[in-house]
Design an enzyme around this catalytic site. Structure first.
Site, PDB file in Angstrom:
ATOM      1  N   CYS A 122       0.819  -1.215   0.000  1.00  0.00           N
ATOM      2  CA  CYS A 122       0.000   0.000   0.000  1.00  0.00           C
ATOM      3  C   CYS A 122       0.854   1.267   0.000  1.00  0.00           C
ATOM      4  O   CYS A 122       0.317   2.378  -0.057  1.00  0.00           O
ATOM      5  CB  CYS A 122      -0.936  -0.005   1.191  1.00  0.00           C
ATOM      6  SG  CYS A 122      -1.916  -1.509   1.283  1.00  0.00           S
ATOM      7  N   HIS A 280      -3.336   6.776   2.850  1.00  0.00           N
ATOM      8  CA  HIS A 280      -3.775   5.483   2.328  1.00  0.00           C
ATOM      9  C   HIS A 280      -5.153   5.169   2.893  1.00  0.00           C
ATOM     10  O   HIS A 280      -5.409   5.369   4.088  1.00  0.00           O
ATOM     11  CB  HIS A 280      -2.760   4.404   2.710  1.00  0.00           C
ATOM     12  CG  HIS A 280      -3.234   3.023   2.408  1.00  0.00           C
ATOM     13  ND1 HIS A 280      -3.808   2.693   1.205  1.00  0.00           N
ATOM     14  CD2 HIS A 280      -3.237   1.889   3.152  1.00  0.00           C
ATOM     15  CE1 HIS A 280      -4.142   1.414   1.226  1.00  0.00           C
ATOM     16  NE2 HIS A 280      -3.803   0.905   2.396  1.00  0.00           N
ATOM     17  N   ASN A 311     -10.241  -0.623   0.392  1.00  0.00           N
ATOM     18  CA  ASN A 311      -8.781  -0.522   0.382  1.00  0.00           C
ATOM     19  C   ASN A 311      -8.280  -1.096  -0.940  1.00  0.00           C
ATOM     20  O   ASN A 311      -8.394  -2.292  -1.187  1.00  0.00           O
ATOM     21  CB  ASN A 311      -8.221  -1.314   1.570  1.00  0.00           C
ATOM     22  CG  ASN A 311      -6.701  -1.307   1.634  1.00  0.00           C
ATOM     23  OD1 ASN A 311      -6.023  -0.931   0.670  1.00  0.00           O
ATOM     24  ND2 ASN A 311      -6.151  -1.735   2.755  1.00  0.00           N
TER      25      ASN A 311
HETATM   26  C1  LIG Z   1      -9.607  -5.009  10.133  1.00  0.00           C
HETATM   27  C2  LIG Z   1     -10.168  -4.009  11.117  1.00  0.00           C
HETATM   28  C3  LIG Z   1     -11.230  -3.138  10.464  1.00  0.00           C
HETATM   29  C4  LIG Z   1     -10.851  -4.754  12.279  1.00  0.00           C
HETATM   30  O1  LIG Z   1     -11.323  -3.844  13.240  1.00  0.00           O
HETATM   31  P1  LIG Z   1     -10.975  -4.027  14.795  1.00  0.00           P
HETATM   32  O2  LIG Z   1     -11.710  -3.008  15.501  1.00  0.00           O
HETATM   33  O3  LIG Z   1      -9.487  -4.036  14.925  1.00  0.00           O
HETATM   34  O4  LIG Z   1     -11.583  -5.436  15.076  1.00  0.00           O
HETATM   35  P2  LIG Z   1     -10.971  -6.589  15.985  1.00  0.00           P
HETATM   36  O5  LIG Z   1     -10.181  -7.485  15.102  1.00  0.00           O
HETATM   37  O6  LIG Z   1     -10.298  -5.992  17.175  1.00  0.00           O
HETATM   38  O7  LIG Z   1     -12.275  -7.302  16.446  1.00  0.00           O
HETATM   39  C5  LIG Z   1     -13.207  -6.666  17.350  1.00  0.00           C
HETATM   40  C6  LIG Z   1     -14.369  -7.563  17.558  1.00  0.00           C
HETATM   41  O8  LIG Z   1     -15.129  -7.633  16.337  1.00  0.00           O
HETATM   42  C7  LIG Z   1     -15.215  -9.001  15.914  1.00  0.00           C
HETATM   43  N1  LIG Z   1     -15.115  -9.007  14.461  1.00  0.00           N
HETATM   44  C8  LIG Z   1     -14.025  -9.171  13.692  1.00  0.00           C
HETATM   45  N2  LIG Z   1     -14.346  -9.104  12.406  1.00  0.00           N
HETATM   46  C9  LIG Z   1     -15.676  -8.891  12.367  1.00  0.00           C
HETATM   47  C10 LIG Z   1     -16.592  -8.730  11.327  1.00  0.00           C
HETATM   48  N3  LIG Z   1     -16.224  -8.761  10.033  1.00  0.00           N
HETATM   49  N4  LIG Z   1     -17.878  -8.508  11.628  1.00  0.00           N
HETATM   50  C11 LIG Z   1     -18.302  -8.486  12.925  1.00  0.00           C
HETATM   51  N5  LIG Z   1     -17.466  -8.622  13.952  1.00  0.00           N
HETATM   52  C12 LIG Z   1     -16.183  -8.829  13.679  1.00  0.00           C
HETATM   53  C13 LIG Z   1     -14.085  -9.719  16.583  1.00  0.00           C
HETATM   54  O9  LIG Z   1     -14.380 -11.072  16.725  1.00  0.00           O
HETATM   55  C14 LIG Z   1     -14.004  -9.003  17.896  1.00  0.00           C
HETATM   56  O10 LIG Z   1     -15.012  -9.497  18.753  1.00  0.00           O
HETATM   57  P3  LIG Z   1     -14.761  -9.662  20.326  1.00  0.00           P
HETATM   58  O11 LIG Z   1     -14.513  -8.265  20.824  1.00  0.00           O
HETATM   59  O12 LIG Z   1     -16.033 -10.263  20.805  1.00  0.00           O
HETATM   60  O13 LIG Z   1     -13.571 -10.550  20.457  1.00  0.00           O
HETATM   61  C15 LIG Z   1      -9.037  -3.116  11.672  1.00  0.00           C
HETATM   62  O14 LIG Z   1      -8.249  -3.864  12.561  1.00  0.00           O
HETATM   63  C16 LIG Z   1      -8.138  -2.518  10.632  1.00  0.00           C
HETATM   64  O15 LIG Z   1      -8.580  -1.712   9.843  1.00  0.00           O
HETATM   65  N6  LIG Z   1      -6.817  -2.836  10.676  1.00  0.00           N
HETATM   66  C17 LIG Z   1      -5.801  -2.206   9.899  1.00  0.00           C
HETATM   67  C18 LIG Z   1      -5.957  -2.305   8.442  1.00  0.00           C
HETATM   68  C19 LIG Z   1      -4.823  -1.569   7.766  1.00  0.00           C
HETATM   69  O16 LIG Z   1      -4.420  -0.515   8.169  1.00  0.00           O
HETATM   70  N7  LIG Z   1      -4.253  -2.098   6.750  1.00  0.00           N
HETATM   71  C20 LIG Z   1      -3.173  -1.387   6.157  1.00  0.00           C
HETATM   72  C21 LIG Z   1      -2.475  -2.099   5.210  1.00  0.00           C
HETATM   73  S1  LIG Z   1      -3.391  -2.771   3.919  1.00  0.00           S
END
Ligand SMILES: CC(C)(COP(=O)(O)OP(=O)(O)OC[C@H]1O[C@@H](n2cnc3c(N)ncnc32)[C@H](O)[C@@H]1OP(=O)(O)O)[C@@H](O)C(=O)NCCC(=O)NCCS
Length: 355
Positions: A122, A280, A311
């Site tokens: 990215c 990004h 993304n």
């Molecule tokens: C991927 C992303 C959106 C997930 O969001 P998050 O807030 O970190 O989510 P988490 O992984 O901490 O999960 C939080 C909760 O939601 C749940 N969850 C995960 N994916 C889920 C989904 N698709 N739908 C519903 N719930 C979901 C998890 O199980 C967790 O539940 P719990 O609290 O009961 O354990 C986020 O982490 C992100 O954007 N990361 C960075 C991406 C990035 O910058 N990439 C750059 C390079 S490409």
């Protein structure tokens, strides 16, 4: 003493034109929910994404790049024959060789332009832009086409609830050329390979190779395909991208704001001098957090193209730039901070004058 003549380039470089291509198919969150346990509300609130575009069979990496580049060339008013180099940043072109850039250079009608691909996730657009600036100032090209293009839908495991909703497809391109004044600031870039595991392909190609590689001297592959990962319908899974979302999120929020600040400092720009911020498009919460940490004033226009684009990795910054200019939210001559970050982990930030 060296007998080599110094090369003669332009004093500075600038972005002269931008173009984007978004696949015709718009995919709302409802479609994603067919294969994962989630909700439209969760996806919107945790990532900011409402819809994304997925490429059809005809919307190949090359085809999307040619479309975006044609628009960028028209925007710059530069004929393809004057392009000296075509740099394509992508992680979703599946042939190791030849580079897809050569086909794109040919289809655009360049005059035997140098052409090559780079893999910088990215951050790929920033990496390409930095190379382009170097070529123009050094004199090995007068005009350079920098393309960020992805078909991430090919690399998405639709049954993985951590990533299925994140990725989209598209292409963005810029024409970079000579300038009499600085219009692309110093790049602050780098890599943190100790975090390589946080974003990667689930199953590396190495695991597929024994199954795909014929015995020496030809014949059929020898491996047992039953060892390969399969989806819920029993189909062999393609090596999709996985990520440790929280780890990447924390890294992006804490470390990338620092890198963005360093790019401002390197360009001698204060947040007050900025007109536009184009980070990004990975997660709207990362964008909002960076805006806060950098203390960007109200007047700075912030790209939040992720809502309808998802993304798109290397394509995300030029696509967002194109849209801001097309909608009138940003204008030619504006000073913009751009920062890309992702798989590697890698990053690149710089300040540019918008075309
Ligand atoms: C991927 C992303 C959106 C997930 O969001 P998050 O807030 O970190 O989510 P988490 O992984 O901490 O999960 C939080 C909760 O939601 C749940 N969850 C995960 N994916 C889920 C989904 N698709 N739908 C519903 N719930 C979901 C998890 O199980 C967790 O539940 P719990 O609290 O009961 O354990 C986020 O982490 C992100 O954007 N990361 C960075 C991406 C990035 O910058 N990439 C750059 C390079 S490409």
């Amino acid at each position: 003493m060296s007998k080599i003549k110094p090369s003669k380039g332009a004093p500075y470089a600038r972005i002269l034109g931008v173009g984007g291509y978004r696949p015709t198919r718009v995919v709302p969150n409802e479609v994603i929910l067919e294969k994962i346990d989630s909700s439209d509300e969760w996806i919107r609130s945790r990532s900011g994404i409402e819809t994304r575009h997925w490429a059809g069979p005809e919307e190949t990496v090359a085809a999307m790049s040619v479309e975006a580049s044609g628009k960028a060339l028209a925007d710059a008013g530069i004929d393809a024959s004057r392009i000296g180099a075509v740099v394509v940043s992508t992680v979703s072109h599946f042939s190791q060789t030849p580079a897809i850039a050569t086909e794109i250079a040919d289809r655009l009608g360049t005059d035997k332009a140098a052409a090559f691909d780079i893999s910088a996730g990215c951050a790929g657009f920033g990496y390409g832009l930095t190379l382009a600036k170097g070529m123009i100032v050094e004199g090995s090209a007068e005009y350079v086409l920098v393309i960020g293009v992805e078909r991430l839908s090919d690399l998405t495991d639709l049954e993985d609830r951590a990533t299925a909703f994140l990725f989209g497809d598209g292409a963005g391109a810029v024409v970079v050329g000579p300038s009499q004044e600085p219009a692309i600031g110093p790049t602050v870039w780098g890599s943190e390979g100790d975090k390589a595991e946080t974003i990667k392909q689930t199953v590396s190609w190495d695991r597929f190779l024994p199954h795909l590689r014929p015995r020496s001297g030809g014949g059929t592959p020898t491996g047992d395909v039953s060892e390969l990962p399969v989806d819920s319908e029993g189909n062999v899974k393609f090596p999709a991208i996985t990520q440790e979302g929280q780890a990447v999120f924390r890294w992006a929020v804490f470390e990338m704001a620092k890198v963005a600040q360093q790019a401002l400092d390197a360009a001698g720009i204060s947040p007050d001098d900025l007109d536009v911020f184009i980070p990004h498009q990975a997660n709207v919460r990362i964008i909002d957090s960076m805006v806060k940490t950098l203390k960007l004033p109200e007047h700075v226009t912030v790209a939040r193209d992720i809502r309808t684009t998802g993304n798109t990795s290397a394509a995300s910054i030029p696509l967002a730039m194109e849209r801001l200019l097309a909608t009138g939210d940003a204008k030619s001559g504006d000073t913009a901070l751009v920062i890309g970050f992702g798989a590697g982990l890698v990053y690149a930030a710089t300040v540019v004058t918008l075309p």
